[in-house]
Design a protein around this motif. Structure first.
Motif, short mmCIF file in Angstrom:
data_model
loop_
_atom_site.label_atom_id
_atom_site.label_comp_id
_atom_site.label_asym_id
_atom_site.label_seq_id
_atom_site.Cartn_x
_atom_site.Cartn_y
_atom_site.Cartn_z
N VAL A 165 -14.97 -7.07 -3.89
CA VAL A 165 -14.86 -7.84 -4.92
C VAL A 165 -14.81 -6.70 -6.13
O VAL A 165 -14.12 -6.82 -7.13
N TYR A 166 -16.08 -5.97 -6.36
CA TYR A 166 -16.20 -4.94 -7.08
C TYR A 166 -15.13 -3.87 -7.25
O TYR A 166 -14.59 -3.71 -8.46
N SER A 167 -14.35 -3.60 -6.06
CA SER A 167 -13.24 -2.73 -6.32
C SER A 167 -12.25 -3.12 -6.93
O SER A 167 -11.47 -2.70 -7.80
N VAL A 168 -11.79 -4.57 -6.52
CA VAL A 168 -10.65 -5.11 -7.28
C VAL A 168 -10.87 -5.62 -8.53
O VAL A 168 -9.96 -5.64 -9.24
N LEU A 169 -12.07 -6.01 -9.11
CA LEU A 169 -12.34 -6.24 -10.45
C LEU A 169 -12.58 -5.11 -11.29
O LEU A 169 -12.67 -5.02 -12.54
N SER A 170 -12.46 -3.92 -10.77
CA SER A 170 -12.43 -2.82 -11.53
C SER A 170 -11.42 -1.74 -11.16
O SER A 170 -11.55 -0.72 -10.54
N PRO A 171 -10.02 -2.15 -11.59
CA PRO A 171 -8.95 -1.36 -10.96
C PRO A 171 -9.05 0.12 -11.44
O PRO A 171 -9.51 0.35 -12.50
N GLY A 172 -8.38 0.88 -10.58
CA GLY A 172 -8.03 2.21 -11.05
C GLY A 172 -6.58 2.53 -11.73
O GLY A 172 -6.16 1.62 -12.18
N PRO A 173 -6.24 3.77 -11.28
CA PRO A 173 -4.98 4.26 -11.75
C PRO A 173 -3.85 3.15 -11.16
O PRO A 173 -2.49 3.13 -11.63
N LEU A 174 -3.91 2.87 -9.97
CA LEU A 174 -3.06 1.97 -9.38
C LEU A 174 -3.16 0.52 -9.27
O LEU A 174 -2.75 -0.26 -8.48
N GLY A 175 -4.18 0.03 -10.45
CA GLY A 175 -4.20 -1.27 -10.64
C GLY A 175 -5.39 -1.70 -9.37
O GLY A 175 -6.29 -1.02 -9.23
N ILE A 176 -5.07 -2.96 -8.92
CA ILE A 176 -6.04 -3.36 -7.58
C ILE A 176 -5.84 -2.82 -6.41
O ILE A 176 -6.65 -2.86 -5.58
N ILE A 177 -4.89 -1.87 -6.43
CA ILE A 177 -4.60 -1.06 -4.98
C ILE A 177 -5.39 -0.01 -4.93
O ILE A 177 -5.31 0.92 -6.00
N SER A 178 -6.43 0.19 -4.16
CA SER A 178 -7.29 1.31 -4.13
C SER A 178 -7.92 1.52 -2.70
O SER A 178 -7.92 0.61 -1.94
N GLN A 179 -8.34 2.62 -2.37
CA GLN A 179 -8.94 3.10 -1.25
C GLN A 179 -10.03 2.31 -0.79
O GLN A 179 -10.44 1.98 0.15
N PHE A 205 0.97 -1.37 0.05
CA PHE A 205 -0.12 -0.03 0.08
C PHE A 205 0.66 1.16 0.16
O PHE A 205 0.44 2.26 0.22
N ARG A 206 2.25 1.10 -0.27
CA ARG A 206 2.96 2.28 -0.16
C ARG A 206 2.52 3.40 -1.06
O ARG A 206 2.49 4.66 -0.74
N GLN A 207 2.25 3.13 -2.54
CA GLN A 207 1.97 4.04 -3.25
C GLN A 207 0.37 4.74 -3.00
O GLN A 207 0.26 5.86 -3.07
N LEU A 208 -0.43 3.93 -2.43
CA LEU A 208 -1.73 4.33 -2.02
C LEU A 208 -1.65 5.36 -0.74
O LEU A 208 -2.33 6.39 -0.82
N ASN A 209 -0.87 5.08 0.14
CA ASN A 209 -0.45 6.00 1.27
C ASN A 209 -0.21 7.45 0.92
O ASN A 209 -0.30 8.17 1.55
N LEU A 210 0.46 7.43 -0.47
CA LEU A 210 0.71 8.73 -0.71
C LEU A 210 -0.55 9.60 -1.08
O LEU A 210 -0.47 11.04 -1.14
N VAL A 211 -1.56 8.97 -1.30
CA VAL A 211 -2.59 9.63 -2.23
C VAL A 211 -4.03 9.37 -1.45
O VAL A 211 -5.09 10.12 -1.78
N ASN A 212 -3.88 8.37 -0.46
CA ASN A 212 -5.34 8.07 0.11
C ASN A 212 -5.75 9.15 1.23
O ASN A 212 -5.09 10.01 1.69
N ASN A 213 -6.97 8.94 1.82
CA ASN A 213 -7.57 9.79 2.69
C ASN A 213 -7.96 9.02 4.06
O ASN A 213 -8.72 9.24 4.72
N SER A 214 -6.85 8.58 4.39
CA SER A 214 -6.82 7.81 5.82
C SER A 214 -7.13 8.85 6.92
O SER A 214 -7.96 8.48 8.04
#
Length: 406
Positions: free
Chosen positions: A180-194, A70-79
């Motif tokens: 399942v829906y989020s993983v099967l519809s990948p975004g800019p970071l592939g299956i890594i998503s908020q 999750f390193r890339q996601l942690n740079l842009v997520n809304n934790s």
């Protein structure tokens, strides 16, 4: 997937281990649900299990910060937005569970938390529509829609929390499907998503809490838990709608289902319960916050299903609708596969409807109500389902009247 399983496991394990500790604290603090004429339960039970869920959420968010996946996601997520707004919702719930909050005050507080979420950068500002592409909301509309969504989801989950394990199970199913829906519809970071991360965490805290909350419950989640779960689900679905800025694959139906349909359908049961309650109370001249025992799960018990059966049926209906949402989203064209998926959902709905209505059909075939009347049947069912007092709950523990429907 290993990293997602890790945060799921952390959320589940921490919630499971923290719940009995929270239960002891709550009993000493005197936050006990006292049975009354509107409750299904006949014995006092501790509440505020949402505190244990919150501990699982925090532990899972910390785990996500240290996992390399999750390193890339942690740079842009809304934790930060998740943590702040969930903390506020938990606080509102704790106050309501201990002191009681007027419905209008609670609504204002929920609107305030929705506004904080917007200020922290989580806002429903765009989604895809067939033929229009990226549809961008302008003016104050994104803020208004975001706040309405937060309030609607929080109250839908709160209304679903009427039987042991019902809200936790339904939210867990919704979160699993949305994962399942989020993983099967990948975004800019592939299956890594908020949204996938939050869905995994939400499902984890529900799974960790269910062993203590399933019938016969040893602790309730209370408003602290229901509003926490509602907040988590609202953020997850908003982030899910924003999962990508590229054109969704598939046909027009898939585009609509993917951006709008899936978030709504996975929460359709609690939304229908909210709508039904508003219409019912408005027609009777009652306030929409008036507490009663006429929610969907109460009607399942009324027609003859036991406590556990009613909960499991609600699970199955939630799973079926969620599966239908995924099936519609996955449709690409109108070929054989699409027909098979639609046919499977229709057959499943018909079978589940038959199982749901079976007690009433049996009574009609037998020439009347068992125990002489419908009310007698309800009393017998509730009495059988709630006769045992959970171990460790003192009968003379401090109690408070429950202002809600439970």
């Amino acid at each position: 997937m290993t990293s997602y399983l890790t945060v799921f496991a952390v959320a589940a394990v921490v919630t499971f281990l923290a719940t009995p500790l929270v239960r002891r604290f709550v009993i000493r603090a005197g936050a006990i649900y006292k049975p009354n004429d509107r409750t299904v339960h006949k014995v006092p039970l501790p509440t505020m299990g949402g505190i244990a869920m919150y501990m699982g959420l925090v532990a899972a968010l910390i785990a996500s910060q240290v996992l390399p996946f999750f390193r890339q996601l942690n740079l842009v997520n809304n934790s930060a937005a998740v943590l702040v707004t969930c903390t506020l919702m938990l606080g509102i719930g704790v106050i309501d569970d201990t002191r009681g909050v007027q419905p209008l005050t609670k609504l204002v507080a929920q609107i305030f938390v929705g506004g904080v979420l917007v200020l922290l950068g989580v806002v429903l500002s765009y989604f895809w529509l067939p033929g229009l592409g990226l549809f961008i909301l302008s003016g104050d509309l994104p803020v208004i829609i975001t706040i309405i969504w937060v309030v609607a989801v929080a109250n839908a989950v709160n209304l679903a929390d009427g039987l042991d394990g019902l809200a936790a199970g339904m939210v867990g199913i919704a979160a699993a499907v949305f994962f399942v829906y989020s993983v099967l519809s990948p975004g800019p970071l592939g299956i890594i998503s908020q949204p996938a991360l939050l869905a995994a965490i939400t499902c984890g805290v529900c799974v960790g809490f269910l062993p203590w909350n399933f019938h016969p419950a040893k602790i309730f989640m209370g408003d602290a838990g229901s509003m926490l779960l509602g907040m988590l689900l609202s953020i997850t679905t908003i982030e899910g709608v924003h999962r990508t800025i590229t054109t969704p694959s598939g046909g027009d139906i898939a585009a609509v289902a993917g951006t709008i349909g899936v978030p709504i359908l996975v929460l359709l049961i609690p939304f229908l319960d909210v709508a039904y309650a508003i219409v019912r109370r408005t027609r009777r001249g009652q306030g929409i916050a008036y507490a009663d025992k006429e929610h969907l799960h109460h009607h399942l018990m009324e027609i003859g299903h036991g406590h556990t059966q009613a909960v499991l049926l609600m699970y199955l209906w939630s799973a079926l609708l969620s599966a239908g949402a995924l099936a519609v989203w996955s449709i690409n064209g109108r070929g054989l596969v699409s027909l098979i998926l639609v046919g499977a959902v229709i057959l499943g709905a018909a079978a589940l409807f038959l199982v749901t209505a079976l007690p009433r059909l049996n009574r009609r075939a037998g020439g009347g109500h068992r125990n002489g009347s419908r009310n007698g049947q309800v009393t017998a069912t509730i009495g059988d389902a709630t006769s045992a007092e959970p171990d460790g709950t003192p009968s003379d523990a401090p109690q408070r009247n429950d202002p809600d429907h439970r």
